[in-house]
Design a protein around this motif. Structure first.
Motif, PDB file in Angstrom:
ATOM      1  N   GLU A   4      20.868  27.457  28.742  1.00  5.84           N
ATOM      2  CA  GLU A   4      19.637  27.046  28.069  1.00  5.84           C
ATOM      3  C   GLU A   4      19.926  26.441  26.696  1.00  5.84           C
ATOM      4  O   GLU A   4      19.290  25.465  26.291  1.00  5.84           O
ATOM      5  CB  GLU A   4      18.699  28.241  27.931  1.00  5.84           C
ATOM      6  N   ALA A   5      20.881  27.023  25.956  1.00  2.00           N
ATOM      7  CA  ALA A   5      21.182  26.503  24.623  1.00  2.00           C
ATOM      8  C   ALA A   5      21.686  25.067  24.692  1.00  2.00           C
ATOM      9  O   ALA A   5      21.305  24.222  23.870  1.00  2.00           O
ATOM     10  CB  ALA A   5      22.216  27.398  23.939  1.00  2.00           C
ATOM     11  N   LEU A   6      22.545  24.764  25.669  1.00  3.03           N
ATOM     12  CA  LEU A   6      23.036  23.397  25.817  1.00  3.03           C
ATOM     13  C   LEU A   6      21.921  22.459  26.258  1.00  3.03           C
ATOM     14  O   LEU A   6      21.835  21.318  25.788  1.00  3.03           O
ATOM     15  CB  LEU A   6      24.197  23.358  26.804  1.00  3.03           C
ATOM     16  N   GLU A   7      21.073  22.926  27.172  1.00  4.41           N
ATOM     17  CA  GLU A   7      19.965  22.064  27.604  1.00  4.41           C
ATOM     18  C   GLU A   7      18.990  21.801  26.465  1.00  4.41           C
ATOM     19  O   GLU A   7      18.484  20.678  26.323  1.00  4.41           O
ATOM     20  CB  GLU A   7      19.238  22.693  28.795  1.00  4.41           C
ATOM     21  N   THR A   8      18.675  22.812  25.651  1.00  3.91           N
ATOM     22  CA  THR A   8      17.753  22.568  24.536  1.00  3.91           C
ATOM     23  C   THR A   8      18.381  21.642  23.498  1.00  3.91           C
ATOM     24  O   THR A   8      17.660  21.024  22.703  1.00  3.91           O
ATOM     25  CB  THR A   8      17.323  23.877  23.864  1.00  3.91           C
ATOM     26  N   ALA A   9      19.712  21.556  23.504  1.00  5.51           N
ATOM     27  CA  ALA A   9      20.394  20.590  22.642  1.00  5.51           C
ATOM     28  C   ALA A   9      20.403  19.189  23.243  1.00  5.51           C
ATOM     29  O   ALA A   9      20.900  18.249  22.619  1.00  5.51           O
ATOM     30  CB  ALA A   9      21.834  21.046  22.387  1.00  5.51           C
ATOM     31  N   GLY A  10      19.863  19.061  24.456  1.00  2.00           N
ATOM     32  CA  GLY A  10      19.839  17.760  25.111  1.00  2.00           C
ATOM     33  C   GLY A  10      21.140  17.392  25.767  1.00  2.00           C
ATOM     34  O   GLY A  10      21.413  16.211  25.997  1.00  2.00           O
ATOM     35  N   HIS A  11      21.965  18.404  26.120  1.00  2.00           N
ATOM     36  CA  HIS A  11      23.251  18.142  26.754  1.00  2.00           C
ATOM     37  C   HIS A  11      23.286  18.747  28.146  1.00  2.00           C
ATOM     38  O   HIS A  11      22.911  19.909  28.339  1.00  2.00           O
ATOM     39  CB  HIS A  11      24.389  18.723  25.911  1.00  2.00           C
ATOM     40  N   ASP A  12      23.733  17.961  29.098  1.00  2.00           N
ATOM     41  CA  ASP A  12      23.960  18.439  30.453  1.00  2.00           C
ATOM     42  C   ASP A  12      25.127  19.418  30.410  1.00  2.00           C
ATOM     43  O   ASP A  12      26.249  19.046  30.092  1.00  2.00           O
ATOM     44  CB  ASP A  12      24.292  17.248  31.361  1.00  2.00           C
ATOM     45  N   LEU A  69       7.842   9.430  23.473  1.00  2.00           N
ATOM     46  CA  LEU A  69       8.072   9.491  24.916  1.00  2.00           C
ATOM     47  C   LEU A  69       9.454   8.955  25.276  1.00  2.00           C
ATOM     48  O   LEU A  69      10.102   9.464  26.203  1.00  2.00           O
ATOM     49  CB  LEU A  69       6.986   8.696  25.651  1.00  2.00           C
ATOM     50  N   ALA A  70       9.927   7.952  24.541  1.00  2.00           N
ATOM     51  CA  ALA A  70      11.258   7.403  24.826  1.00  2.00           C
ATOM     52  C   ALA A  70      12.336   8.463  24.611  1.00  2.00           C
ATOM     53  O   ALA A  70      13.330   8.517  25.346  1.00  2.00           O
ATOM     54  CB  ALA A  70      11.529   6.190  23.939  1.00  2.00           C
ATOM     55  N   ASP A  71      12.142   9.338  23.616  1.00  2.00           N
ATOM     56  CA  ASP A  71      13.103  10.411  23.370  1.00  2.00           C
ATOM     57  C   ASP A  71      13.085  11.436  24.496  1.00  2.00           C
ATOM     58  O   ASP A  71      14.129  11.947  24.919  1.00  2.00           O
ATOM     59  CB  ASP A  71      12.805  11.102  22.047  1.00  2.00           C
ATOM     60  N   VAL A  72      11.897  11.736  24.977  1.00  2.00           N
ATOM     61  CA  VAL A  72      11.766  12.680  26.096  1.00  2.00           C
ATOM     62  C   VAL A  72      12.485  12.126  27.319  1.00  2.00           C
ATOM     63  O   VAL A  72      13.260  12.822  27.989  1.00  2.00           O
ATOM     64  CB  VAL A  72      10.289  12.953  26.410  1.00  2.00           C
ATOM     65  N   ALA A  73      12.237  10.859  27.622  1.00  2.00           N
ATOM     66  CA  ALA A  73      12.872  10.235  28.786  1.00  2.00           C
ATOM     67  C   ALA A  73      14.388  10.215  28.633  1.00  2.00           C
ATOM     68  O   ALA A  73      15.127  10.523  29.582  1.00  2.00           O
ATOM     69  CB  ALA A  73      12.337   8.816  28.968  1.00  2.00           C
ATOM     70  N   HIS A  74      14.877   9.873  27.451  1.00  2.00           N
ATOM     71  CA  HIS A  74      16.323   9.829  27.223  1.00  2.00           C
ATOM     72  C   HIS A  74      16.943  11.214  27.392  1.00  2.00           C
ATOM     73  O   HIS A  74      18.014  11.360  27.992  1.00  2.00           O
ATOM     74  CB  HIS A  74      16.596   9.297  25.814  1.00  2.00           C
ATOM     75  N   THR A  75      16.283  12.247  26.876  1.00  2.00           N
ATOM     76  CA  THR A  75      16.808  13.603  26.985  1.00  2.00           C
ATOM     77  C   THR A  75      16.903  14.033  28.441  1.00  2.00           C
ATOM     78  O   THR A  75      17.893  14.646  28.863  1.00  2.00           O
ATOM     79  CB  THR A  75      15.920  14.585  26.202  1.00  2.00           C
ATOM     80  N   LEU A  76      15.885  13.721  29.238  1.00  2.00           N
ATOM     81  CA  LEU A  76      15.904  14.096  30.653  1.00  2.00           C
ATOM     82  C   LEU A  76      17.001  13.354  31.414  1.00  2.00           C
ATOM     83  O   LEU A  76      17.587  13.889  32.361  1.00  2.00           O
ATOM     84  CB  LEU A  76      14.545  13.812  31.285  1.00  2.00           C
ATOM     85  N   ARG A  77      17.298  12.143  31.007  1.00  2.00           N
ATOM     86  CA  ARG A  77      18.336  11.370  31.702  1.00  2.00           C
ATOM     87  C   ARG A  77      19.740  11.809  31.300  1.00  2.00           C
ATOM     88  O   ARG A  77      20.622  11.947  32.140  1.00  2.00           O
ATOM     89  CB  ARG A  77      18.168   9.876  31.387  1.00  2.00           C
ATOM     90  N   ALA A  78      19.938  12.016  29.989  1.00  2.00           N
ATOM     91  CA  ALA A  78      21.287  12.286  29.491  1.00  2.00           C
ATOM     92  C   ALA A  78      21.606  13.770  29.379  1.00  2.00           C
ATOM     93  O   ALA A  78      22.775  14.137  29.326  1.00  2.00           O
ATOM     94  CB  ALA A  78      21.457  11.640  28.113  1.00  2.00           C
TER      95      ALA A  78
END
Length: 699
Positions: A105-113, A477-486
């Protein structure tokens, strides 16, 4: 990818906190923890006679305290998500299991796969509390010594995370009592600044068992006589043992800015030391070493004492411990104006979480940065008369108080000292304000991809994200989309939505979650693989392409979003009764149904197939294993394979080794066939009576 945002920083080399996960009494998320802190909630549970009897508590002991802060549902774990069989999961200490989920969860909340940053050296620094699950649940039953050791020893906490998430940086266990997680943060910071880590996970976990048994108060001990921690109060009588798990994701500030990571706060300086032997006793705190830790951390941070707004103190909740701590802090912050620095502690809210305590305090400060407010320190109505607060730089923060950004950065420190003398002090600073090249929503279509291991988890993920975005309409919204992709691991069950703005995205996500009708509306659309209207990358994503996305724009950033919705199930070995002790830990754990696999179920037919499936089931903790089910797909590993072979050797009069299980294919049918061939070779050496008896046993 560089976001090239305007940013300057002229301080010392600094580390950013980019992600955070918490599991605390009454709070499974940072947001829930903040809400409890802000409302002054004391997260303690009261236990009934039935609870206490089940836990084996001494009901006739006048020192028995019937309350304690406990973590809800520690027996639940998403074993399949991490590739564990139910049987093995049941023998792993819940402290390890919850920490593993929080690391993800900590890595995901950081936006990292968590499983994609192969080019980054991601390290783990962590520690756990006492192994009471092993002592109360597993040890009395006997069983596999090596499996119990691997599943419960603190030596393997960090390595478990590194193995499961394929992290290749340093993996170090830290054990320093109540200072454990703050020492872990210090070591992680040193690793990052020294260049051996690119990203670091740091934290701690403590869950006491039996959970609902309270504790026994003894005069002169560290625990409270009535179940309430009253740090810095005149009625302070001790702390309360609390459960808690906190994991923080850290990165060098320069790298975090370059990568567009979310920044929750900055770690400007850290210091650790030990009291040595010149004090009243091994468990007693000492003043001068604490002073040294404070002054060193401030010096490393290049921060003057008067520039610190708040101190999150250790707060033992004992009159002597609290007085000694304030004495040390006052000397360490000498020169700061009297009464200008506020001070508090989270222990009255969630108890003494032992290995997690320092990280709990750090999480509290990060949340205070975000919400621009300092929550109240509860259970403190009359200050400890042994502390002359008027002569110190500190005043107790007993009411919610504003903490707005001002002319200089807001700063706070976290202070801990562990039983045995390890002191730690960390200097924190508010996150920088990073300007964006583009302001507001662009009105363009953005693709939001989602995936999960099951349809139910996919629906839950969409619902969580919808709730999150609805509460934060200002997110780009662009940040949300980028986070979900990357920043998310791709799984087999997938969905994709198109949206022009956050409100439209919320409506689309509600549709995926199944809580709203329709697949299209003004400014939004749910994309399907067969749709000719959806953008090609979205349709390729739905068709199984893990990386169909074009290069991101330079100004997008990762933002904290809800983490994966784990599908937790009960994985638990019941503590044995005094009357009967089964032969192995697994006998105290309930068997789980066969998981969803890619191969259709086909029942075993002949005697060897049935025998093989039964032994697999006993070892793995799974009922209804099919003929073509793969051992590793069911959560098997080499250690469990050795146990399967041992069972078969005890049943069949033939020599077997791991190749009989792990050969191609590693299925029930494959192993049964290999065993049958060995049996055929062996039959010639048996008497007619022995052969007949064996044939009868195998059906």
């Amino acid at each position: 990818m560089s976001n090239k945002l305007p940013f300057s920083y002229d301080g010392p080399p600094t580390v950013a906190v980019i992600g955070m996960a918490v599991r605390l009494p009454g709070a499974a998320t940072p947001e829930a923890f903040w809400n409890n802190l802000r409302a002054g909630v004391e997260s303690v549970s009261t236990f009934s006679d039935a609870d206490l009897l089940t836990a084996g508590a001494p009901l006739d002991d006048p020192g028995l305290v019937r309350t304690r802060p406990v973590l809800e549902d520690p027996e639940l774990f998403d074993a399949a998500f991490f590739g564990y069989s139910p049987g093995e999961a049941a023998t792993i200490d819940p402290q390890h299991r919850v920490f593993l989920e929080c690391a993800w969860e900590a890595l995901e909340t950081a936006g990292h796969d968590p499983r994609a940053d192969a080019d980054l050296a991601v390290s783990v620094y962590a520690g756990v509390g006492p192994d009471t699950y092993f002592l109360h649940h597993l040890h009395p039953r006997g069983g596999g010594a090596l499996q119990n050791l691997l599943g419960n020893s603190g030596d393997f906490l960090a390595a478990r995370v590194s193995y499961q998430l394929d992290l290749t940086g340093p993996s170090v266990n830290v054990q320093a009592g109540c200072s454990t997680s703050l020492v872990a943060v210090h070591l992680a910071v040193q690793s990052l600044l020294g260049g051996e880590s690119d990203v670091a996970l740091a934290g701690g976990a403590t869950i006491y068992f039996p959970q609902r048994g309270g504790y026994v108060y003894r005069e002169g001990g560290v625990n409270s006589p009535d179940g309430h921690c009253r740090a810095f109060d005149a009625r302070a009588g001790g702390t309360t043992p609390g459960d808690g798990v906190v994991v923080l994701a850290l990165r060098r500030l320069s790298d975090a800015v370059e990568a567009g990571d979310p920044i929750l706060g900055l770690i400007r300086g850290t210091a650790i030391n030990n009291d040595g032997g010149r004090k009243a006793g091994f468990t007693a705190p000492a003043v001068e070493p604490q002073v040294d830790a404070v002054t060193e951390a401030l010096a490393v941070a290049r921060v003057a004492p008067e520039d610190v707004d708040y101190v999150e103190a250790h707060g033992t909740g004992t009159r002597m411990g609290d007085a000694l701590e304030i004495t040390a802090l006052a000397e360490g912050y000498a020169g700061a104006p009297a009464g200008e620095c506020r001070i508090g502690t989270a222990k009255p809210n969630v108890g003494d979480t032992w290995a997690a305590a320092g990280a709990v305090g750090l999480a509290k400060v990060l949340l205070a940065f975000e919400h621009e407010e300092l929550p109240p320190t509860i259970n403190c109505t009359e200050p400890n008369p042994a502390i002359d607060f008027a002569a110190t730089p500190f005043r107790l923060n007993t009411e919610p108080s504003e903490w707005k950004r001002g002319d200089r950065p807001r700063r706070a420190t976290v202070h801990t000292f562990g039983m045995g003398g390890t002191n730690a002090h960390v200097v924190l600073e508010e996150p920088p304000v990073l300007a964006r090249r583009t302001g507001g929503e662009r009105g363009e279509w953005d693709v939001l991809p989602l995936s999960a291991r099951s349809a139910a988890a996919l629906s839950a993920s969409a619902g969580r994200l919808a709730d999150h975005l609805e509460a934060r309409p200002g997110l780009p919204l662009a940040d949300v989309a980028h986070t979900l992709r990357a920043g998310r691991t791709p799984f087999a069950h997938r969905a994709a939505v198109l949206a022009r703005d956050i409100p439209a995205a919320v409506r689309a996500l509600r549709s995926v979650a199944g809580s709203a009708p329709g697949t299209e509306g003004e400014g939004w659309r749910v994309v399907t693989a067969a749709s000719a209207e959806g953008p090609l990358p979205a349709r390729r994503w739905l068709d199984g392409d893990d990386a169909p996305w074009p290069a991101p724009r330079e100004d997008v950033r990762r933002v904290p979003l809800p983490a994966y919705p784990f599908e937790r199930r009960r994985h638990w070995v019941e503590p044995p009764s005094a009357a009967t002790l089964p032969a192995s830990p697994q006998s105290g754990a309930a068997a789980h149904p066969r998981p969803e696999l890619d191969v259709p179920y086909e029942p075993p037919a002949d005697g060897l197939e049935v025998l093989t499936a039964r032994i697999w089931g006993e070892v793995l903790g799974i009922e209804g294993i099919g003929l073509h089910d793969g051992f590793f797909d069911l959560g098997g590993n080499s250690l469990l394979a050795a146990r399967v072979i041992a069972h078969l050797r005890a049943t069949l009069p033939i020599a077997l080794d791991l190749t009989d299980l792990l050969g191609d294919p590693p299925t029930v049918a494959g192993q049964a066939d290999r065993v049958a061939r060995r049996l055929y070779d062996k039959l010639g050496a048996l008497s007619d009576e022995e052969a007949a008896a064996l044939a009868a046993e195998l059906g």
